[in-house]
Design a protein around this motif. Sequence first.
Motif, PDB file in Angstrom:
ATOM      1  N   PRO A  35      59.827 -73.168  -3.392  1.00  0.00           N
ATOM      2  CA  PRO A  35      58.946 -72.163  -2.797  1.00  0.00           C
ATOM      3  C   PRO A  35      58.549 -71.160  -3.881  1.00  0.00           C
ATOM      4  O   PRO A  35      59.337 -70.927  -4.804  1.00  0.00           O
ATOM      5  CB  PRO A  35      59.820 -71.483  -1.734  1.00  0.00           C
ATOM      6  N   ILE A  36      57.394 -70.591  -3.746  1.00  0.00           N
ATOM      7  CA  ILE A  36      56.886 -69.717  -4.808  1.00  0.00           C
ATOM      8  C   ILE A  36      57.812 -68.534  -5.073  1.00  0.00           C
ATOM      9  O   ILE A  36      58.003 -68.132  -6.219  1.00  0.00           O
ATOM     10  CB  ILE A  36      55.431 -69.266  -4.492  1.00  0.00           C
ATOM     11  N   ASN A  37      58.428 -68.022  -4.024  1.00  0.00           N
ATOM     12  CA  ASN A  37      59.252 -66.816  -4.205  1.00  0.00           C
ATOM     13  C   ASN A  37      60.677 -67.117  -4.680  1.00  0.00           C
ATOM     14  O   ASN A  37      61.494 -66.225  -4.799  1.00  0.00           O
ATOM     15  CB  ASN A  37      59.274 -65.991  -2.921  1.00  0.00           C
ATOM     16  N   ARG A  38      60.968 -68.381  -4.972  1.00  0.00           N
ATOM     17  CA  ARG A  38      62.294 -68.729  -5.501  1.00  0.00           C
ATOM     18  C   ARG A  38      62.237 -69.045  -7.002  1.00  0.00           C
ATOM     19  O   ARG A  38      63.236 -69.417  -7.596  1.00  0.00           O
ATOM     20  CB  ARG A  38      62.856 -69.972  -4.765  1.00  0.00           C
ATOM     21  N   LEU A  39      61.053 -68.934  -7.596  1.00  0.00           N
ATOM     22  CA  LEU A  39      60.905 -69.289  -9.009  1.00  0.00           C
ATOM     23  C   LEU A  39      61.394 -68.163  -9.916  1.00  0.00           C
ATOM     24  O   LEU A  39      61.355 -66.988  -9.544  1.00  0.00           O
ATOM     25  CB  LEU A  39      59.432 -69.587  -9.328  1.00  0.00           C
ATOM     26  N   THR A  40      61.847 -68.548 -11.100  1.00  0.00           N
ATOM     27  CA  THR A  40      62.224 -67.572 -12.128  1.00  0.00           C
ATOM     28  C   THR A  40      61.305 -67.811 -13.324  1.00  0.00           C
ATOM     29  O   THR A  40      61.172 -68.945 -13.771  1.00  0.00           O
ATOM     30  CB  THR A  40      63.690 -67.801 -12.561  1.00  0.00           C
ATOM     31  N   ALA A  41      60.676 -66.742 -13.811  1.00  0.00           N
ATOM     32  CA  ALA A  41      59.793 -66.900 -14.965  1.00  0.00           C
ATOM     33  C   ALA A  41      59.426 -65.545 -15.549  1.00  0.00           C
ATOM     34  O   ALA A  41      59.482 -64.524 -14.854  1.00  0.00           O
ATOM     35  CB  ALA A  41      58.519 -67.632 -14.554  1.00  0.00           C
ATOM     36  N   HIS A  96      59.203 -68.116 -20.744  1.00  0.00           N
ATOM     37  CA  HIS A  96      59.274 -69.080 -19.639  1.00  0.00           C
ATOM     38  C   HIS A  96      58.092 -68.835 -18.711  1.00  0.00           C
ATOM     39  O   HIS A  96      57.980 -67.773 -18.117  1.00  0.00           O
ATOM     40  CB  HIS A  96      60.595 -68.945 -18.882  1.00  0.00           C
ATOM     41  N   VAL A  97      57.243 -69.830 -18.614  1.00  0.00           N
ATOM     42  CA  VAL A  97      56.028 -69.693 -17.823  1.00  0.00           C
ATOM     43  C   VAL A  97      56.070 -70.685 -16.673  1.00  0.00           C
ATOM     44  O   VAL A  97      56.402 -71.853 -16.881  1.00  0.00           O
ATOM     45  CB  VAL A  97      54.776 -70.026 -18.668  1.00  0.00           C
ATOM     46  N   ALA A  98      55.744 -70.233 -15.498  1.00  0.00           N
ATOM     47  CA  ALA A  98      55.636 -71.153 -14.372  1.00  0.00           C
ATOM     48  C   ALA A  98      54.187 -71.194 -13.906  1.00  0.00           C
ATOM     49  O   ALA A  98      53.531 -70.157 -13.788  1.00  0.00           O
ATOM     50  CB  ALA A  98      56.548 -70.715 -13.237  1.00  0.00           C
ATOM     51  N   ARG A 129      63.059 -61.953  -9.914  1.00  0.00           N
ATOM     52  CA  ARG A 129      63.133 -63.083 -10.838  1.00  0.00           C
ATOM     53  C   ARG A 129      61.837 -63.268 -11.630  1.00  0.00           C
ATOM     54  O   ARG A 129      61.793 -64.007 -12.591  1.00  0.00           O
ATOM     55  CB  ARG A 129      63.312 -64.378 -10.048  1.00  0.00           C
ATOM     56  N   ILE A 130      60.788 -62.681 -11.132  1.00  0.00           N
ATOM     57  CA  ILE A 130      59.505 -62.814 -11.796  1.00  0.00           C
ATOM     58  C   ILE A 130      59.058 -61.425 -12.220  1.00  0.00           C
ATOM     59  O   ILE A 130      59.088 -60.491 -11.422  1.00  0.00           O
ATOM     60  CB  ILE A 130      58.467 -63.425 -10.841  1.00  0.00           C
ATOM     61  N   GLN A 131      58.679 -61.309 -13.481  1.00  0.00           N
ATOM     62  CA  GLN A 131      58.238 -60.004 -13.982  1.00  0.00           C
ATOM     63  C   GLN A 131      56.779 -59.739 -13.662  1.00  0.00           C
ATOM     64  O   GLN A 131      56.414 -58.658 -13.253  1.00  0.00           O
ATOM     65  CB  GLN A 131      58.410 -59.951 -15.488  1.00  0.00           C
ATOM     66  N   ARG A 132      55.981 -60.754 -13.935  1.00  0.00           N
ATOM     67  CA  ARG A 132      54.549 -60.544 -13.758  1.00  0.00           C
ATOM     68  C   ARG A 132      53.884 -61.816 -13.259  1.00  0.00           C
ATOM     69  O   ARG A 132      54.408 -62.919 -13.454  1.00  0.00           O
ATOM     70  CB  ARG A 132      53.876 -60.086 -15.047  1.00  0.00           C
TER      71      ARG A 132
END
Length: 493
Positions: free
Chosen positions: A9-15, A107-109, A69-72
């Motif tokens: 899911p989009i909100n479980r990603l780390t990047a 790290h880019v998603a 988990r995601i900065q931007r």
Amino acid sequence: MNASFKRSPINRLTADLLCVFVHQDPALFTKEISALSRKLGIKISPAEAGDFKGKEGETVFAYLHKGTRIQRVCVVGLGEKKNLTQEKYRRAAAAAAKQARAVKANHVALFLPSLNGKPAEAVFAFTEGAMLALYRFDKYITRNNETRSTPEEILIATDSAALAKAGNDAVQQAQIVCEATSLARDLANTPGLELYPETLAEAALQSANRSGFTATILDERAIQDLGMGGVVGVSQGSRRPPRFIIMEYGKSTDKTVVLVGKGVTFDTGGISIKPAAGMAEMKMDMCGAAAVIGTFEAVARLRLPVHIVGLVPAVENMPGGNSIRPGDILRHYNGMTSEVDNTDAEGRLILADALAYAERYKPSAVIDLATLTGACVVALGHYATGMMGNSTGLMEKLTAAGEKSYERVWPLPLFDEYEKLIKSDVADVKNVGGRWAGAITAGWFLKKFIGDYPWVHLDIAGTAILEEAGPYTQRGGSGVGVRLLTEFLRKWK
Ligand code: BES
Ligand code: MN
Ligand code: ZN
């Protein structure tokens, strides 16, 4: 740089940077933007203000609270959904990847949108766009290290179950093809001081050992013994001896395709010397060879079920006390002679030997790639490779592969009337045909040396050597041919 695939899911990603893609179609756009704000808890103010509309190539950043988990997030416009093609996906991913570099994200998603077309092909295109855009030739730059950040990891992500299996293979395969393209670009961009016939052959051997194909290198003596007067003649003005590289992959019971690549590691023009302006780009006169070596790397790593042979005549074209002169006559591998009216028309002289040699494999197809003529650049510019040949079937297959890979080819005619332009009074053929139709007279010269096989000649002078960057290409060597031929060979048989 590594690319990988993940279902999440989009909100479980780390990047460090999450790239998301939105369509321009107003209803879809609104839905996508509100889903992003709901799932990630971000407001994309430029969208609310109407400053961002999801047009092709548009990007906008949004920032999340610290501790997530995601900065931007970078929101990338795709344009209208009905217009979406693999090429549009490549370009969108390329725009995202360049923004990742701009903010030095490690790290880019890339979170995939709802896709048009076959899922595997769309995922392939996304991966290609990102990886090809991030290529840099920076091995000689020792300063300003921090300005050269390239992401370590590109994660292609989706929450769609349907995509999960196809997606993983597509990402792995695209990474292989992109690395092979990077190899071709590196070979092209490496200066002649370092890349000469012996080191080009060494590069082919290294690729063979890494990737699982064979490479046999013939030295000057062996080339001479075979009677390849074109290769010997063109190379003899240089301190660097020639090499003839023979690559092979796959079981020889299959329908053999022979790939021939022009390997002039530097083209001064020889005694018919070129003007100084722009001569530096002639370090890339081995782009045909680079395309063939890169294709072998890709095909071998992908384990495609084909049988291919690669032939690369490698020489340096230099003026010197031992150079061939205008007026000289060379005898080629098949016994035919050519009058050298201009020593700068050297590519066809070495290809003549290789094309005649190709006959011994009894091939079902022979495709040669060469930065052969400035005339082809005049005719087609940098957006199409000139294509000539004796087989409409083979040309159709290459045209289709060109559309798919977006390494497009365009036909030029080999009408009989052009043949007389390269008639010689003293030999079987002359190596130049005068002012007009330079790409075609070069093609006709090659045609004189082909055996009894379907053949296509690709003049990549304009598409291999770029003066300006494109969406996912840089100034310099483009690596053209690798993606085209790999796509062609995927469909072969
Ligand atoms: N390598 C050049 C062709 C070339 C020119 C490639 C510009 C890429 C960019 C080739 O060997 C060459 O010099 N061709 C001559 C042929 C002429 C002497 C008939 C040319 O195109 O001028
Ligand atoms: Mn030349
Ligand atoms: Zn050349």
